[in-house]
Design a protein around this motif. Structure first.
Motif, mmCIF file in Angstrom:
data_model
loop_
_atom_site.group_PDB
_atom_site.id
_atom_site.type_symbol
_atom_site.label_atom_id
_atom_site.label_comp_id
_atom_site.label_asym_id
_atom_site.label_seq_id
_atom_site.Cartn_x
_atom_site.Cartn_y
_atom_site.Cartn_z
ATOM 1 N N ARG A 43 27.959 -29.145 -32.408
ATOM 2 C CA ARG A 43 28.699 -30.213 -31.731
ATOM 3 C C ARG A 43 28.765 -31.471 -32.592
ATOM 4 O O ARG A 43 29.720 -32.246 -32.504
ATOM 5 N N LEU A 44 27.753 -31.638 -33.448
ATOM 6 C CA LEU A 44 27.742 -32.791 -34.348
ATOM 7 C C LEU A 44 28.947 -32.754 -35.296
ATOM 8 O O LEU A 44 29.522 -33.798 -35.619
ATOM 9 N N VAL A 45 29.331 -31.552 -35.748
ATOM 10 C CA VAL A 45 30.496 -31.427 -36.627
ATOM 11 C C VAL A 45 31.728 -31.999 -35.936
ATOM 12 O O VAL A 45 32.478 -32.798 -36.521
ATOM 13 N N LEU A 46 31.953 -31.607 -34.688
ATOM 14 C CA LEU A 46 33.113 -32.100 -33.943
ATOM 15 C C LEU A 46 33.031 -33.608 -33.731
ATOM 16 O O LEU A 46 34.033 -34.320 -33.841
ATOM 17 N N GLN A 47 31.835 -34.098 -33.452
ATOM 18 C CA GLN A 47 31.664 -35.537 -33.235
ATOM 19 C C GLN A 47 32.017 -36.321 -34.496
ATOM 20 O O GLN A 47 32.660 -37.377 -34.430
ATOM 21 N N GLN A 48 31.613 -35.790 -35.647
ATOM 22 C CA GLN A 48 31.887 -36.484 -36.907
ATOM 23 C C GLN A 48 33.383 -36.535 -37.196
ATOM 24 O O GLN A 48 33.921 -37.572 -37.579
ATOM 25 N N VAL A 49 34.073 -35.397 -37.013
ATOM 26 C CA VAL A 49 35.512 -35.365 -37.275
ATOM 27 C C VAL A 49 36.252 -36.212 -36.244
ATOM 28 O O VAL A 49 37.260 -36.866 -36.562
ATOM 29 N N ALA A 50 35.748 -36.235 -35.000
ATOM 30 C CA ALA A 50 36.401 -36.998 -33.929
ATOM 31 C C ALA A 50 36.384 -38.496 -34.181
ATOM 32 O O ALA A 50 37.176 -39.236 -33.591
ATOM 33 N N THR A 51 35.511 -38.964 -35.088
ATOM 34 C CA THR A 51 35.509 -40.397 -35.399
ATOM 35 C C THR A 51 36.822 -40.823 -36.052
ATOM 36 O O THR A 51 37.224 -41.969 -35.952
ATOM 37 N N ARG A 52 37.494 -39.891 -36.732
ATOM 38 C CA ARG A 52 38.782 -40.189 -37.373
ATOM 39 C C ARG A 52 39.942 -39.479 -36.699
ATOM 40 O O ARG A 52 41.091 -39.868 -36.883
ATOM 41 N N ALA A 53 39.641 -38.405 -35.941
ATOM 42 C CA ALA A 53 40.686 -37.626 -35.267
ATOM 43 C C ALA A 53 40.171 -37.228 -33.888
ATOM 44 O O ALA A 53 39.617 -36.141 -33.717
ATOM 45 N N PRO A 54 40.326 -38.103 -32.899
ATOM 46 C CA PRO A 54 39.743 -37.853 -31.577
ATOM 47 C C PRO A 54 40.198 -36.541 -30.934
ATOM 48 O O PRO A 54 39.473 -35.967 -30.121
ATOM 49 N N GLU A 55 41.390 -36.051 -31.294
ATOM 50 C CA GLU A 55 41.909 -34.818 -30.685
ATOM 51 C C GLU A 55 41.521 -33.570 -31.478
ATOM 52 O O GLU A 55 42.183 -32.538 -31.404
#
Length: 285
Positions: A43-55
């Motif tokens: 889930r951390l991977v998704l959280q990190q990418v979501a900082t620049r791409a929330p969707e």
């Protein structure tokens, strides 16, 4: 952010051979689809990418919905009755075998993966599915796949088949991947289909910058992979094949996953992330 805040619950037990401190491609994908078979590191991977791409989770949903439409097309219109699904990931709703076996219950489906969680869950789920099998192998080593006795027990390489690389090749970082796919394609008989979905760099202002940011975040995350390739680079995976059109009055070619033969008219525009995953379906003459 705690797991509970994301609506996830950690698996109750860790299968043998699984390191819950290392991110897994299959588990990250599972987390993006709202599954439960993932850990905090995934889930951390998704959280990190979501900082620049929330969707960011929309990448997974675009990929999954394309898979459903594409394999249904190949089964119905292509008449294919054997599917080799590379890097199938964790079981979720509307898996390949569920879609194609509604078209023809005798269709053979072989899922290939080397993630211990995928293998454990897949084999348990498919215990009573006589035409569906899970095989442990490295999908980025075509020589091993094509020589695997278990795969050849269920897939007849003298008859047309569908080779699926849906959401997998962007995790191949050794080189551009074209030679690897060529080895697969050379082994396919005439009439076979190749189905590819891939993270996409549209090479347009704004979207290219987003694709490059997501690529860097994926590659430098605990998952360690996630290339966003251009149209030319993705089409190189199916070089020499007959590319299918992707909609009414559309020329054959690469399409955004959500635009490949959608199930109905689009009432809402695609967001920027949904414009950064593309697909192609091709047939070997």
């Amino acid at each position: 952010m705690p797991s509970s805040d994301l609506g996830y619950a950690a698996p109750s037990s860790v299968p043998v051979g699984v390191d819950p401190t290392r991110a897994s491609i299959a588990r990250v994908y599972d987390a993006a689809l709202g599954g439960k078979d993932n850990y905090e590191i995934d889930r951390l991977v998704l959280q990190q990418v979501a900082t620049r791409a929330p969707e960011v989770r929309d990448l997974a949903w675009s990929n999954r919905n394309f898979l459903i439409r594409a394999v249904r097309f190949v089964a119905e219109q292509g008449g294919i009755t054997q599917f080799l699904d590379c890097g199938s990931g964790l079981p979720t709703a509307e898996n390949t075998h569920q879609v194609v076996q509604r078209v023809n219950p005798d269709t053979a489906v072989v899922y290939v993966d080397n993630d211990p969680v995928v293998l454990a869950h897949g084999r348990a789920l498919l215990e009573d599915a006589p035409h569906t099998h899970v095989v442990a192998e490295d999908i980025f080593n075509p020589g091993l796949i094509l020589a695997n006795e278990e795969i050849r027990r269920y897939i007849d390489f003298d008859q047309p088949l569908a080779l699926l690389q849906v959401g997998t090749l962007h995790h191949y970082n050794a080189d551009d991947g074209a030679d690897m796919m060529r080895e697969y394609i050379e082994a396919l008989p005439s009439g076979s289909f190749v189905v590819v979905a891939h993270f996409f760099d549209p090479e347009t202002p704004g979207l290219t910058e987003l694709a490059q940011k997501m690529e860097q975040l994926f590659i430098h995350s605990p998952m360690g992979s996630g290339r966003f390739r251009t149209e030319r680079e993705i089409l190189a995976f199916v070089e020499g094949l007959e590319i299918m059109p992707y909609g009414l009055n559309k020329e054959p070619g690469l399409a955004l996953c959500d635009n490949w033969w959608p199930d109905g008219p689009r009432l809402t525009p695609l967001n920027q992330v949904e414009q950064c995953i593309a697909a192609v379906v091709a047939r070997k003459p």
